[in-house]
Design an enzyme around this catalytic site. Structure first.
Site, PDB file in Angstrom:
ATOM      1  CG  ASP A 180      -1.727   1.209   1.381  1.00 43.74           C
ATOM      2  OD1 ASP A 180      -2.488   1.502   0.437  1.00 43.74           O
ATOM      3  OD2 ASP A 180      -1.630   1.891   2.422  1.00 43.74           O
ATOM      4  CG  ASP A 217      -2.181   8.384   1.784  1.00 44.79           C
ATOM      5  OD1 ASP A 217      -1.443   8.680   2.745  1.00 44.79           O
ATOM      6  OD2 ASP A 217      -2.968   9.183   1.270  1.00 44.79           O
TER       7      ASP A 217
END
Length: 260
Positions: A12, A14
């Site tokens: 991932d 953010d």
């Protein structure tokens, strides 16, 4: 921390590598270590507003040098999904709600064309310029039989100290108006994860999903029977984890704790 050897990583962005405009240094160091050891990895984002090149440029600003072949977005997964559903169609009419990442990402494929009259699919991604007219067109098309696709189900987007309405909130409005639930492509759906693993030519047992958000990243791993690593540098904290029946495979304060 003891753990099995993983051949590839789905990571991932953010909350894991950066937090908005702030760099998460432990996340950047983790990527540098993966790159030094030539361990296959993909950045697996739920953001449909950016093109892969825009993601590459943003990562460069946080000290990570990569290329578009290491970025996998819900736009790419949506493209792959729609093509798999229409193997023989030369032209596929779609109505799109979204920003440049989604519009450009889909329409660059000549098999798709924009149709706001009689589309086969309505594809909804995050759109900060959403209008009543767009909702009306989407609602009409879905009521007339178009298949409803949501790029991702995130109900909120963290922005500084604020939680902004996310694409899941936009899709819910259309769902209420039509009585039709969308097929979601992004995390925690297994669609994007299966598609990313195919890109890496990898099996689920060889991969681990890394992220900060239980509801998207960790649930994507759980839904696909893939091991997951939660870093407590973003959305989910330890208190929230106590309420969850299914836990991440591993939890770290930050990614400096994870040995490669």
């Amino acid at each position: 921390m003891e753990h099995k050897d993983y051949k590839c990583y789905l990571i991932d962005l953010d909350g894991t590598i950066y937090r908005g405009s702030d760099t998460i240094e432990s996340g950047v160091r983790f990527i540098h270590r993966l790159q030094e050891k030539n361990i296959p990895h993909l950045f697996l984002t739920n953001n449909s507003t950016r093109t892969p090149q825009m993601v590459v440029d943003k990562l460069r600003g946080h000290g990570v040098n990569t290329d578009i072949y290491h970025v996998y977005t819900p736009v790419l997964a949506t493209e792959s999904y729609l093509l798999s559903q229409n193997p023989d169609a030369t032209k596929i009419p779609i109505y799109i709600i979204g920003q440049i990442g989604l519009v450009q990402g889909l329409l660059k494929n000549e098999r798709f064309y924009y149709d706001d009259r009689n589309p086969k699919y309505v594809v909804v991604g995050m759109d900060t310029d959403l209008t009543y007219h767009k909702i009306r067109v989407a609602t009409r098309a879905i009521r007339n039989g178009a298949t409803f696709i949501g790029t991702n189900a995130d109900k909120n987007l963290p922005s500084g100290d604020e939680l902004l309405p996310g694409n899941g909130a936009l899709c819910t409005m259309i769902e209420v108006a039509t009585g039709v639930k969308p097929t979601y492509i992004g995390k925690p759906s297994s669609i994007i994860v299966a598609s990313a693993l195919k890109m890496l030519n990898a099996q689920g047992q060889d991969a681990i999903l890394v992220g900060d958000n239980y509801d998207t990243d960790i649930m994507a791993g759980i839904n696909c029977n893939i091991d997951s690593l939660l870093t407590l540098t973003g959305v989910t904290n330890k208190e929230q984890l106590k309420e969850k029946d299914k836990k991440p495979t591993y939890i770290v304060e930050n990614l400096d704790e994870w040995k490669l």
